[in-house]
Design a protein around this motif. Structure first.
Motif, mmCIF file in Angstrom:
data_model
loop_
_atom_site.group_PDB
_atom_site.id
_atom_site.type_symbol
_atom_site.label_atom_id
_atom_site.label_comp_id
_atom_site.label_asym_id
_atom_site.label_seq_id
_atom_site.Cartn_x
_atom_site.Cartn_y
_atom_site.Cartn_z
ATOM 1 N N ALA A 272 47.367 31.278 105.201
ATOM 2 C CA ALA A 272 47.039 31.100 106.432
ATOM 3 C C ALA A 272 47.211 32.527 107.381
ATOM 4 O O ALA A 272 46.845 32.979 108.216
ATOM 5 C CB ALA A 272 47.557 30.011 107.478
ATOM 6 N N LYS A 273 48.492 33.057 106.887
ATOM 7 C CA LYS A 273 49.015 34.312 107.385
ATOM 8 C C LYS A 273 48.140 35.560 106.736
ATOM 9 O O LYS A 273 47.776 36.312 107.482
ATOM 10 C CB LYS A 273 50.410 34.654 107.188
ATOM 11 N N PHE A 274 48.075 35.291 105.305
ATOM 12 C CA PHE A 274 47.326 36.589 104.553
ATOM 13 C C PHE A 274 46.023 35.692 104.009
ATOM 14 O O PHE A 274 45.906 35.519 102.991
ATOM 15 C CB PHE A 274 47.972 37.047 103.558
ATOM 16 N N CYS A 275 45.031 35.559 105.086
ATOM 17 C CA CYS A 275 43.903 34.919 104.614
ATOM 18 C C CYS A 275 42.873 35.553 103.867
ATOM 19 O O CYS A 275 41.719 34.864 103.281
ATOM 20 C CB CYS A 275 43.272 34.232 105.886
ATOM 21 N N LYS A 276 42.826 36.662 103.862
ATOM 22 C CA LYS A 276 41.669 37.686 102.981
ATOM 23 C C LYS A 276 42.375 38.309 101.710
ATOM 24 O O LYS A 276 43.244 38.792 101.892
ATOM 25 C CB LYS A 276 41.211 38.704 104.027
ATOM 26 N N GLY A 277 41.656 38.006 100.837
ATOM 27 C CA GLY A 277 42.071 38.880 99.520
ATOM 28 C C GLY A 277 43.007 38.148 98.542
ATOM 29 O O GLY A 277 43.371 38.292 97.478
ATOM 30 N N TYR A 278 43.520 36.559 99.118
ATOM 31 C CA TYR A 278 44.255 35.763 98.238
ATOM 32 C C TYR A 278 43.672 34.440 98.048
ATOM 33 O O TYR A 278 42.976 34.066 98.999
ATOM 34 C CB TYR A 278 45.782 35.799 98.758
ATOM 35 N N THR A 279 44.080 33.896 96.789
ATOM 36 C CA THR A 279 43.468 32.548 96.726
ATOM 37 C C THR A 279 44.426 31.720 95.650
ATOM 38 O O THR A 279 45.270 32.463 94.978
ATOM 39 C CB THR A 279 42.122 32.559 96.291
ATOM 40 N N LYS A 280 44.159 30.393 95.706
ATOM 41 C CA LYS A 280 44.977 29.736 94.938
ATOM 42 C C LYS A 280 44.260 29.363 93.558
ATOM 43 O O LYS A 280 42.911 29.455 93.434
ATOM 44 C CB LYS A 280 45.240 28.281 95.282
ATOM 45 N N SER A 281 44.988 29.340 92.363
ATOM 46 C CA SER A 281 44.246 29.450 91.132
ATOM 47 C C SER A 281 45.032 28.469 90.264
ATOM 48 O O SER A 281 46.391 28.300 90.201
ATOM 49 C CB SER A 281 44.221 30.824 90.571
ATOM 50 N N GLY A 282 44.451 28.003 89.215
ATOM 51 C CA GLY A 282 45.206 27.193 88.181
ATOM 52 C C GLY A 282 45.441 25.646 88.684
ATOM 53 O O GLY A 282 45.115 25.211 89.905
ATOM 54 N N PRO A 283 46.312 25.049 88.021
ATOM 55 C CA PRO A 283 46.334 23.653 88.161
ATOM 56 C C PRO A 283 47.674 23.538 89.048
ATOM 57 O O PRO A 283 48.437 24.529 89.419
ATOM 58 C CB PRO A 283 46.853 22.957 86.955
ATOM 59 N N VAL A 284 47.683 22.353 89.877
ATOM 60 C CA VAL A 284 49.024 22.139 90.631
ATOM 61 C C VAL A 284 49.980 21.352 90.044
ATOM 62 O O VAL A 284 49.515 20.065 89.588
ATOM 63 C CB VAL A 284 48.607 21.499 92.079
ATOM 64 N N TYR A 285 51.072 21.701 90.063
ATOM 65 C CA TYR A 285 52.201 20.843 89.238
ATOM 66 C C TYR A 285 52.706 20.104 90.283
ATOM 67 O O TYR A 285 53.554 20.604 91.090
ATOM 68 C CB TYR A 285 53.304 21.889 88.627
ATOM 69 N N LYS A 286 52.935 18.859 90.109
ATOM 70 C CA LYS A 286 53.170 17.908 91.245
ATOM 71 C C LYS A 286 54.790 17.838 91.354
ATOM 72 O O LYS A 286 55.558 17.718 90.247
ATOM 73 C CB LYS A 286 52.647 16.355 90.784
ATOM 74 N N LEU A 287 55.187 17.630 92.767
ATOM 75 C CA LEU A 287 56.790 17.578 92.915
ATOM 76 C C LEU A 287 57.014 16.587 93.595
ATOM 77 O O LEU A 287 56.003 15.776 94.394
ATOM 78 C CB LEU A 287 57.153 18.945 93.531
ATOM 79 N N GLY A 288 58.517 16.603 94.005
ATOM 80 C CA GLY A 288 58.580 15.059 94.945
ATOM 81 C C GLY A 288 58.119 15.364 96.254
ATOM 82 O O GLY A 288 58.222 14.372 97.238
ATOM 83 N N GLY A 289 58.000 16.605 96.824
ATOM 84 C CA GLY A 289 57.734 16.562 98.255
ATOM 85 C C GLY A 289 58.939 17.420 99.179
ATOM 86 O O GLY A 289 60.073 17.349 98.541
ATOM 87 N N PHE A 290 58.814 17.248 100.434
ATOM 88 C CA PHE A 290 60.052 17.848 101.245
ATOM 89 C C PHE A 290 60.462 16.492 101.774
ATOM 90 O O PHE A 290 59.887 15.639 102.375
ATOM 91 C CB PHE A 290 59.405 18.709 102.411
ATOM 92 N N GLY A 291 61.848 16.712 101.929
ATOM 93 C CA GLY A 291 62.707 15.409 102.306
ATOM 94 C C GLY A 291 63.973 15.982 103.044
ATOM 95 O O GLY A 291 64.338 16.858 102.908
ATOM 96 N N PHE A 292 64.358 14.950 104.032
ATOM 97 C CA PHE A 292 65.660 15.434 104.622
ATOM 98 C C PHE A 292 66.638 14.789 103.630
ATOM 99 O O PHE A 292 66.876 13.931 102.930
ATOM 100 C CB PHE A 292 65.663 14.652 105.898
ATOM 101 N N VAL A 293 67.901 15.414 103.482
ATOM 102 C CA VAL A 293 68.964 15.031 102.923
ATOM 103 C C VAL A 293 70.158 14.447 103.407
ATOM 104 O O VAL A 293 70.573 14.807 104.537
ATOM 105 C CB VAL A 293 69.585 16.358 102.007
ATOM 106 N N PHE A 294 70.724 13.318 102.631
ATOM 107 C CA PHE A 294 71.771 12.473 103.362
ATOM 108 C C PHE A 294 72.764 12.225 102.185
ATOM 109 O O PHE A 294 72.358 12.249 101.096
ATOM 110 C CB PHE A 294 71.221 11.329 103.889
ATOM 111 N N PRO A 295 73.944 11.871 102.585
ATOM 112 C CA PRO A 295 74.714 11.327 101.551
ATOM 113 C C PRO A 295 74.715 10.009 100.900
ATOM 114 O O PRO A 295 73.875 9.391 101.369
ATOM 115 C CB PRO A 295 76.367 11.274 102.399
#
Length: 911
Positions: free
Chosen positions: A751-774
């Protein structure tokens, strides 16, 4: 005279019999009834033994109720079947020895009392053969734990509800208010039996069904076994007070223990705000019997007691008699004489069921007596009395109470079948209303501390000590968490997408959560460790949920999906665009079209020539040229020759249809080629990077480094970049061929550098962003639920869109592409056309020169003469000037040798 004497004798005899009957009645009402008495009508005196604790309120009520049941039975039955009672008293210790005493010494036919399953088993083992199988009617709720034992006792009859239903009621209350952790307390009721621990097992199983659990449980010994009970309880509560969980479940206790417990808790300040106390039936059912001032130590306590139908005529009569008899037997009690509890009603019904079973027998037979008791089916004071598998088959209903002031009020009813309800209706002999499980009706409750707001059930901080929540201060993408120090106000400002999501989730909590955001200047793994070792109470940021991090701390529900993705630069898909028009068709098709066009022209020309068409006549060279030209002009309908043959027309029509179709396809395909974006990723997959040993970039000190090493990247080829703005420079300088981001970071980068760059290849699935607690923090569960609510409302999506919109496209490293079609796309055909035009032009000039050669030759000859004349004239003038200049020079030399006056004359003559 004889008649009078006879009457007198008869009267004396009747009087004697009455005296004898009264004496007999007085004898069997005493505790010691030694022998079975058979009169002339074979009257049987059945002996019932009862084990009670006369020092407790429950024991006193049970004794009164049993005596009333015997009196009522004897008053309703004939003289041929009467009941006698033998009481055995105990204060503590196992009751099995008292049961043996009643069976052997008092020769009772049935025993009522608080015997547990284990005590009944011991009694059965040591009992004499003559008294084997004596029915034992247990009034103890602990006896309902027999399901966890393997030994079956046919003679044991449990006249009490399954204690499992009480644990389910606890779970229903806890689940209704969504408390995730509780602390369970109970008093050991019988040191001989280990079944008290079954309370915790049943409670834990019930809590799992409502997504709750026992954080800690504590067993208190009986008060009589402790020298200083108050000090002992205070010491144990002191250890519990420092725990974060504030929901206390008193699963089992005597009335005396409960009163001491709440007195100590009040003194320690554990009956204030944020605390929750729940008591079970064995204390709540006896609150009517305590002094009202004592209840001031229990303000806000909730509990449940067995439901009693107090509107029936039988209960009202029993209540009046019970209060009168209790007052006469225990006049010293200061608490007054309240209505009988459920324990008294159960004791009355148990005695009545035993008496009715004995009435059906003509002789003493223990096995038959057990069968008759189990066949009981009548409406008792405590409800319908019937048995199934040796246990009372009665659907329990509890009244939910809330202690307020010097009394309590009933806020709801609960039953396992129908949940909570405010009102009751008739159902199967009981009064209840069909509720809705955990979501049923539950009236407003006054909680400890005088608050009506539902306590959250745990504490981690407060207004004086808010939660310290860490946020990453050195993240590469400050769009998620931005830490900025304002020098004018001398304060640290923290905002960003992750912070806004957390604030939205906190607004969804049903309670106030005080917290302060603290900048953390380490990496993300160190921040998670800080939460684990309690240096931070929680962490908020773009923290990825990973297995090794999950071992240290607990994460909330992911508030945004994530995965590892590769970002690369873009390159033109077509490297040479001069002949892009020709690339619309393959070479084979172009050749085929040319051959078909030539063939069509030749066939038509020959056909017309054969048919003597004058437009297709001429010399042989002319025929060849006409055929070729006709093949071209026929494509655009511009031919001048008139076609007369139908065969030629058929061939031409077929060909024109093919031309129209081919032209349409050519136009569409060419439009697609020239308008569809012509860019592609410079790197298509990870394998190419590995084969070429290319360098890649990722965030500084990120978990992505370890992930890339697992993907077989060499550590020296992984460049760590500390800021989002440094990536374009690294691409431009060739330091990296690709950058690896998590998906949310990749969205921000593109979104910030919208010209000249692109995503490529597969997406390796991760757990996502979360909040941390004890680990074990109940706040994690509440925040997870709040995150789901915020996500479903669409607020997270709006926050993400605002973040991406705020990232203005500022790429300067990419080449801007004009969306219009420029001449470069047609440079190939134009060049060919220009070359052909040039060649034709030269040929035309040559033909023109050849055609007018004589005229041009005369012009050239004349022009040559003119040029020669002009050249001769020019040369003559030049020669004259040269000679003249030399003559002047010689004259000057002569004048220098003459006198001055003569020089002037010469000069004048020369000029």
């Amino acid at each position: 005279m004889r008649s009078a004497t006879a009457n007198t004798v008869f009267s004396l005899l009747v009087y004697f019999l009455l005296i004898h009957h009264v004496a007999f009645s007085l004898a069997y009402n005493k505790n010691d009834v030694n022998d079975s008495i058979y009169d002339d009508c074979n009257m049987i005196i059945w002996r019932i033994g009862a084990i009670i604790n006369p020092t407790t309120r429950v024991g006193k009520e049970q004794k009164i109720a049993m005596e009333m049941a015997v009196d009522d039975f004897n008053a309703q039955n004939s003289k041929c079947s009467q009941l006698g009672f033998n009481f055995a008293y105990y204060s503590h210790g196992p009751a099995a020895s008292l049961a043996t005493y009643l069976a052997n010494k008092k020769q009772v036919h049935a025993i009522l009392g608080p015997l547990t399953h284990q005590e009944a088993a011991v009694f059965s083992d040591f009992d004499d053969e003559a008294y084997k199988g004596i029915p034992i009617i247990s009034l103890s709720p602990a006896a309902t734990y027999s399901t966890i034992l393997l030994t079956e006792l046919p003679s044991l009859i449990q006249m009490s509800n399954d204690v499992k239903s009480q644990m389910q009621c606890f779970a229903a209350l806890i689940g209704h208010f969504k408390w995730r952790k509780v602390i369970a307390l109970y008093e050991i009721s019988n040191s001989f039996s280990n079944l008290d621990f079954g309370l915790i097992t049943h409670l834990s199983d019930s809590l799992k069904l409502v997504d709750s659990s026992i954080e800690y449980h504590l067993a208190f010994p009986p008060l009589f076994s402790v020298s200083n009970a108050k000090s002992f309880i205070q010491e144990e509560l002191e250890n519990l007070r420092i725990k974060n969980v504030k929901v206390f479940v008193v699963a089992q206790c005597s009335l005396h223990f409960g009163l001491v417990l709440f007195e100590v808790a009040t003194e320690m300040g554990m009956m204030g705000k944020d605390y929750v106390w729940i008591v079970s039936d064995n204390m709540a059912s006896l609150l009517d019997s305590v002094e009202p001032s004592v209840l001031l130590n229990m303000q806000g306590v909730i509990g449940f007691k067995a439901n009693v139908n107090e509107k029936t005529e039988s209960f009202r009569e029993f209540n009046v008699k019970f209060r009168r008899k209790y007052r006469s037997e225990y006049p010293e009690e200061e608490e007054g004489y309240p209505s009988p509890s459920a324990y008294a009603l159960k004791a009355y019904d148990a005695t009545w069921a035993t008496a009715k079973a004995m009435e059906k027998l003509s002789r003493s037979d223990s096995s038959e007596l057990v069968k008759n008791i189990l066949l009981s089916d009548f409406e008792g004071l405590s409800g319908k009395v019937s048995f199934k598998n040796g246990m009372l088959y009665q659907k329990p209903t509890f009244r939910i109470i809330n202690v307020i002031g010097k009394s309590y009020r009933e806020v709801s009813f609960w039953s396992p079948e129908f949940g909570f309800s405010e009102d009751l209706v008739e159902y199967n002999g009981m009064k209840l209303k069909i509720g809705n499980g955990l979501e049923g009706d539950l009236g407003s409750i006054l909680w400890p501390g005088g608050k009506q707001t539902v306590p959250k059930g745990w504490t981690i901080g407060g207004l004086e000590k808010p939660l310290r929540i860490g946020v990453p201060a050195r993240g590469a993408f400050n769009q998620f968490v931005k830490v900025k120090f304002n020098q004018e106000r001398n304060e640290t400002l923290i905002d960003g997408f992750s912070v806004h999501v957390f604030e939205a989730a906190v607004r969804q909590l049903p309670y106030y959560l005080p917290y302060v955001l603290v900048p953390f200047y380490g990496n993300y793994d160190e921040m998670v460790e800080g939460v684990s070792n309690k240096s931070l109470d929680a962490a908020v940021g773009d923290t990825e949920i990973l297995p090794d991090r999950y071992e240290l701390a607990e994460f909330s529900q992911p508030y945004i999906d994530s995965g590892l993705v590769m970002v690369v630069t873009e390159r033109p898909r077509l490297k040479k665009t001069q002949f892009i028009v020709i690339k619309a068709f393959k070479l084979k098709l172009w050749i085929l079209l040319a051959v078909m066009s030539m063939s069509t022209g030749v066939v038509i020309w020959l056909n017309e020539y054969v048919n003597d068409n004058p437009d297709f006549s001429g010399s042989f060279p002319q025929l060849i040229g006409s055929m070729l030209w006709f093949s071209v002009t026929v494509l655009s309908f511009s031919q001048r020759e008139l076609i007369r043959s139908n065969l030629s027309r058929l061939v031409l029509t077929t060909w024109l249809c093919v031309v129209v179709i081919v032209t349409a396809c050519f136009t569409a395909l060419l439009s697609s080629i020239m308008t569809v974006p012509r860019l592609e990723p410079s790197v298509l997959n990870v394998d190419y990077l590995l084969r070429t040993n290319a360098a890649v970039g990722c965030n500084n000190k990120s978990f992505i480094i370890k992930y890339l090493v697992n993907l077989q990247f060499k550590p020296e080829n992984i460049k760590q970049i500390s800021s989002i703005n440094d990536y374009p420079n690294a691409f431009e300088k060739g330091e990296i061929s690709a950058a690896f981001f998590v998906v949310p970071h990749a969205k921000v980068f593109l979104a910030k550098f919208c010209k000249g760059y692109t995503k490529s290849g597969p997406v390796y699935k991760l757990g996502g962003f979360g909040f941390v607690f004890p680990k074990g923090s109940p706040l994690a569960v509440d925040i997870s639920e709040a995150v789901l609510k915020v996500s479903q409302s669409g607020e997270i999506r709006q926050l993400e869109e605002q973040m991406l919109i705020s990232s203005n496209c500022s790429s300067s490293s990419a080449v801007e592409h004009d969306p219009g079609l420029g001449p470069e796309l047609f440079s190939g055909p134009l060049l060919i056309s220009g070359v052909i035009c040039g060649i034709v032009f030269l040929i035309s000039i040559a033909r023109l020169v050849r055609k007018h050669w004589l005229y041009l030759s005369s012009i050239i000859a004349n022009s040559a003469n003119v040029v020669l004349r002009w050249a001769s004239l020019v040369l003559t003038q030049c020669y004259t000037r040269i000679v003249g200049s030399r003559s002047v020079k010689d004259s000057n030399n002569v004048i220098e040798q003459r006198p001055n006056n003569q020089q002037n004359v010469e000069i004048t003559e020369v000029f």
